[in-house]
Structure formats: C-alpha cells, structure tokens
Design a protein around this motif. Structure first.
Motif, PDB file in Angstrom:
ATOM      1  N   ALA A 190      23.049  -8.983  -4.172  1.00 10.49           N
ATOM      2  CA  ALA A 190      23.724  -9.170  -5.205  1.00 10.49           C
ATOM      3  C   ALA A 190      23.113  -8.774  -6.876  1.00 10.49           C
ATOM      4  O   ALA A 190      23.762  -8.120  -7.872  1.00 10.49           O
ATOM      5  N   LEU A 191      21.945  -9.437  -7.013  1.00 10.22           N
ATOM      6  CA  LEU A 191      21.322  -9.496  -7.896  1.00 10.22           C
ATOM      7  C   LEU A 191      20.752  -7.880  -8.082  1.00 10.22           C
ATOM      8  O   LEU A 191      21.137  -7.416  -9.092  1.00 10.22           O
ATOM      9  N   LEU A 192      20.596  -7.384  -7.409  1.00  2.60           N
ATOM     10  CA  LEU A 192      19.742  -5.414  -7.653  1.00  2.60           C
ATOM     11  C   LEU A 192      20.879  -5.153  -7.573  1.00  2.60           C
ATOM     12  O   LEU A 192      20.861  -3.962  -9.077  1.00  2.60           O
ATOM     13  N   ILE A 219      15.316  -7.695 -11.960  1.00  2.00           N
ATOM     14  CA  ILE A 219      14.856  -7.534 -10.459  1.00  2.00           C
ATOM     15  C   ILE A 219      13.905  -8.071  -9.609  1.00  2.00           C
ATOM     16  O   ILE A 219      13.650  -8.512  -8.552  1.00  2.00           O
ATOM     17  N   ALA A 220      12.552  -8.870 -10.900  1.00  2.00           N
ATOM     18  CA  ALA A 220      11.683  -9.865 -10.193  1.00  2.00           C
ATOM     19  C   ALA A 220      11.819 -11.067  -9.199  1.00  2.00           C
ATOM     20  O   ALA A 220      11.300 -11.014  -8.603  1.00  2.00           O
ATOM     21  N   PHE A 249       0.947  -1.381   0.375  1.00  6.90           N
ATOM     22  CA  PHE A 249      -0.030   0.208  -0.014  1.00  6.90           C
ATOM     23  C   PHE A 249       1.075   0.886  -0.372  1.00  6.90           C
ATOM     24  O   PHE A 249       0.624   2.186  -0.303  1.00  6.90           O
ATOM     25  N   LEU A 250       1.988   0.859   0.899  1.00  6.24           N
ATOM     26  CA  LEU A 250       3.133   2.514   0.667  1.00  6.24           C
ATOM     27  C   LEU A 250       3.583   2.852  -0.098  1.00  6.24           C
ATOM     28  O   LEU A 250       3.864   4.113  -0.712  1.00  6.24           O
ATOM     29  N   LEU A 251       4.374   1.740  -1.196  1.00  4.15           N
ATOM     30  CA  LEU A 251       4.144   1.666  -2.352  1.00  4.15           C
ATOM     31  C   LEU A 251       3.336   2.751  -3.350  1.00  4.15           C
ATOM     32  O   LEU A 251       3.719   3.401  -4.251  1.00  4.15           O
ATOM     33  N   ALA A 252       1.876   1.907  -3.862  1.00  3.68           N
ATOM     34  CA  ALA A 252       1.113   2.339  -3.950  1.00  3.68           C
ATOM     35  C   ALA A 252       0.646   3.901  -4.265  1.00  3.68           C
ATOM     36  O   ALA A 252       0.474   4.306  -4.718  1.00  3.68           O
ATOM     37  N   TYR A 253       0.726   3.843  -2.967  1.00  7.66           N
ATOM     38  CA  TYR A 253       0.787   6.022  -2.828  1.00  7.66           C
ATOM     39  C   TYR A 253       1.731   6.426  -2.715  1.00  7.66           C
ATOM     40  O   TYR A 253       1.213   7.254  -3.791  1.00  7.66           O
ATOM     41  N   VAL A 254       3.099   6.513  -2.199  1.00  9.61           N
ATOM     42  CA  VAL A 254       4.454   6.831  -3.383  1.00  9.61           C
ATOM     43  C   VAL A 254       4.248   6.790  -4.598  1.00  9.61           C
ATOM     44  O   VAL A 254       4.158   8.274  -5.422  1.00  9.61           O
ATOM     45  N   LEU A 255       3.969   5.996  -5.333  1.00  9.39           N
ATOM     46  CA  LEU A 255       3.563   6.314  -6.815  1.00  9.39           C
ATOM     47  C   LEU A 255       2.382   6.762  -7.738  1.00  9.39           C
ATOM     48  O   LEU A 255       2.801   7.559  -8.316  1.00  9.39           O
ATOM     49  N   ARG A 299      14.369   1.081 -11.295  1.00 10.65           N
ATOM     50  CA  ARG A 299      15.822   1.074 -11.686  1.00 10.65           C
ATOM     51  C   ARG A 299      15.785   2.236  -9.921  1.00 10.65           C
ATOM     52  O   ARG A 299      16.143   1.347  -8.875  1.00 10.65           O
ATOM     53  N   PRO A 300      15.122   3.269  -9.968  1.00  9.23           N
ATOM     54  CA  PRO A 300      15.001   3.652  -8.609  1.00  9.23           C
ATOM     55  C   PRO A 300      14.309   2.563  -7.681  1.00  9.23           C
ATOM     56  O   PRO A 300      14.444   2.727  -6.090  1.00  9.23           O
ATOM     57  N   LEU A 301      13.281   2.090  -7.640  1.00 12.54           N
ATOM     58  CA  LEU A 301      13.189   0.639  -6.725  1.00 12.54           C
ATOM     59  C   LEU A 301      13.942  -0.494  -6.562  1.00 12.54           C
ATOM     60  O   LEU A 301      14.291  -0.605  -5.411  1.00 12.54           O
ATOM     61  N   GLY A 302      14.849  -0.454  -7.109  1.00 10.72           N
ATOM     62  CA  GLY A 302      15.357  -1.492  -7.353  1.00 10.72           C
ATOM     63  C   GLY A 302      16.746  -0.945  -6.385  1.00 10.72           C
ATOM     64  O   GLY A 302      16.837  -1.349  -5.271  1.00 10.72           O
TER      65      GLY A 302
END
Length: 322
Positions: free
Chosen positions: A266-268, A287-288, A33-39, A206-209
């Motif tokens: 390491a992957l990110l 990233i997924a 939810f916090l991600l949805a709100y920020v985006l 990229r920013p989320l990663g």
C-alpha cells in the motif's frame, strides 16, 4: 560390566534463530549484490551511490550470516574440515564453497565500485566479476530454498513453494536493505558530493518502487501457495501446518504478511503509482519506510519457517488419528 551406549541428543530445535538469521542475511546479501550489478551495469549516474551501498551490503551480510552459522556448529573444527574434504554429494558442502567464493567476489566488486581508479586483481575485469557474482548470487538464493526443501522429514519445508519463497524473499529484501541504508547515508551526509538531491533521488527510486510492488504481490501469492500446499496436501503436512500456526501464526500472519507485505504494498503504491513529472517524485522517506517493513516481515517469515518447521506434532490420540 555390560557395555552401554549413550546417545547425546541436542534438546529442543536443531536449527535455531542463528540459522534463520543466516538464511535471512544471505538473502539480503545476494539480493543487494544483484541490485548493485544491475544498477552499475545498466543504470545511469543517478544510481551510482545506491549501487555502491548495495555492493557493500552484499559481502558484509553474507559474512555475518556465515559467522552465525559457524557459531551454531557444535564442533567448530567441522567447518575447517569441510574445506579440506571434498564432498560433491553434500548440499551443505556446495553451499559453503559457493558462499565463500561469493563473499570474495562481492567484496572485490564493492571495492571496484567505491574506488574505480584502484584495480586490485586487474586481470579480472569489473564486468566479469559482476557477472560471475550475479550467477553465484542467484545460485545461493535458490540454494537457501532447496536446503530446506530437501529435508523431507519436515513437511513445512519440503514444498516447492518454500523454494519459490526463498527466491522472492531475496529479490525484495536485498533491494530494500540497500534503499534503507542508502537513505540513512543521505540523511547523515555520508554520500558523495554529486549525489542527486531529494527530488531527483525520489524520481530515481520510482522504478525500484514499482519492482518492489510486484515483489510484495508475488510474496503474498507465494505464501498463499505454500499454505494451500500444506493445508490441502498430506495428513503430515496438515498437522505440521497446524503446529506451526499454533506457535508462530501471529508472526507469519501479522508481522510477515500484514506488516511485511500488505502494508508495504500500500505504501509503495501510494508513493509511486498515479504520479508523473518531477514535482510529483516519490517520497524517498516513504519508500524507505516501506522497505524497512519488508525487511522486518521478511525476517519474520524466515524465522517462523525455520523454527516453526521443527515444532513437533501433537501426541497421537484416538481423536486425531481418526
């Protein structure tokens, strides 16, 4: 006939996998939810689809977690009574009320994002619903940590690091769930026609990663602080830590920390750092994958913390009393 008293005691652990899963899903829900709100509030149209996916996850994850908790109750009627009897001194009463309100608000918010032209409860503006829901999400995330930390009879839970771990876990597992599910939606062609292509979507991630890189690093530091707090604390804490690690050490170390934090870090880092320009956009699939591992590791940590915190200490002997 002399009267007798019979104690009916539940064998084994009191809080089982259903409680651990409730805490995990609750963290996923509030983090999404916090991600949805920020985006939705601050990001551009390239993030609209991801915000919708995250918004839908929130009420579903928290509701499923609450249903598992309801299943765990020995007397189901107690949940009904909790809503009728006001108990402001009860931590669990507050948790039930706040989570119920969050489910309703997050469901309304998801509806608004999926169908912006539809305005149920129009007197509540979308920014207001999002802002209040974000506050409740943070409160719930912290509450899940305090719920364990207030039980001082279990040294594994009664640490400040446990509260911090709860906050860190919802901040990384929620966005990770949104990325994984939205990537699956894209792969199955279930997104809107104006969804950005793979290159643009990778650039948007990229920013989320980068944020998840910081989150996984903070998770590692929090786990070290939690271990140090118990290892160099009281005798009860050292004994509880040894009991937990003897039963769930592999789950915490290999799955939770190794697979769920070190490998995603390491992957990110490989996907996002040292790249610039559209041609070097991060791979959404990579990233997924990192986000999927974060979810697996996050659940492993929750499970080991809840069940491992209830492992009884070894029987006292002259050797371990000295």
């Amino acid at each position: 006939m002399e009267p007798s008293v019979v104690y009916n005691i539940q064998p084994g652990v009191i809080w089982d996998w259903r409680v651990a899963t409730d805490l995990f899903l609750g963290g996923v829900g509030v983090g999404s939810f916090l991600l949805a709100y920020v985006l939705n509030r601050f990001a551009g149209p390239a993030y609209r689809g991801l915000a919708q996916t995250a918004a839908v996850i929130a009420p579903v994850a928290v509701s499923v977690g609450l249903m598992l908790l309801f299943w765990k109750l020995g007397y189901k009627l107690h949940a009904y009574q909790m809503g009728l009897n006001i108990a402001p001194t009860s931590t669990m009463w507050w948790g039930a009320m706040i989570q119920g309100a969050f489910v309703a608000l997050s469901a309304l918010y998801a509806w608004r994002l999926l169908a912006p032209r539809s305005t149920p409860l129009a007197f509540l503006s979308t920014p207001l619903v999002g802002a209040v829901g974000a506050v409740l999400a943070i409160v719930i995330g912290v509450y899940h940590g305090f719920l364990l930390a207030t039980i001082t009879s279990h040294p594994v839970w009664a640490t400040g690091a446990m509260v911090m771990a709860s906050v860190v876990l919802f901040s990384v597992t929620g966005p990770s769930a949104a990325v994984v599910l939205h990537t699956l939606r894209r792969g199955m062609g279930m997104t809107a026609s104006d969804e950005p292509d793979a290159v643009a979507y990778g650039g948007a991630l990229r920013p989320l990663g980068l944020a998840l890189i910081g989150g996984t690093l903070l998770l590692l530091l929090t786990m070290v602080a939690w271990w140090a707090d118990l290892r160099f604390g009281t005798a009860a804490g050292r004994t509880a830590l040894a009991s937990l690690l003897s039963h769930y050490g592999w789950l915490v170390g290999i799955v939770g920390i190794g697979l769920g934090a070190v490998v995603p870090f390491a992957l990110l880092a490989s996907a996002t750092l040292g790249r610039s320009g559209t041609a070097a956009a991060p791979s959404p699939a990579l990233i997924a994958l990192a986000c999927l591992l974060i979810l697996i590791g996050g659940y492993a940590i929750r499970y080991a913390a809840v069940l491992g915190g209830q492992v009884p200490p070894p029987a006292a002997t002259f050797g371990n009393l000295s």
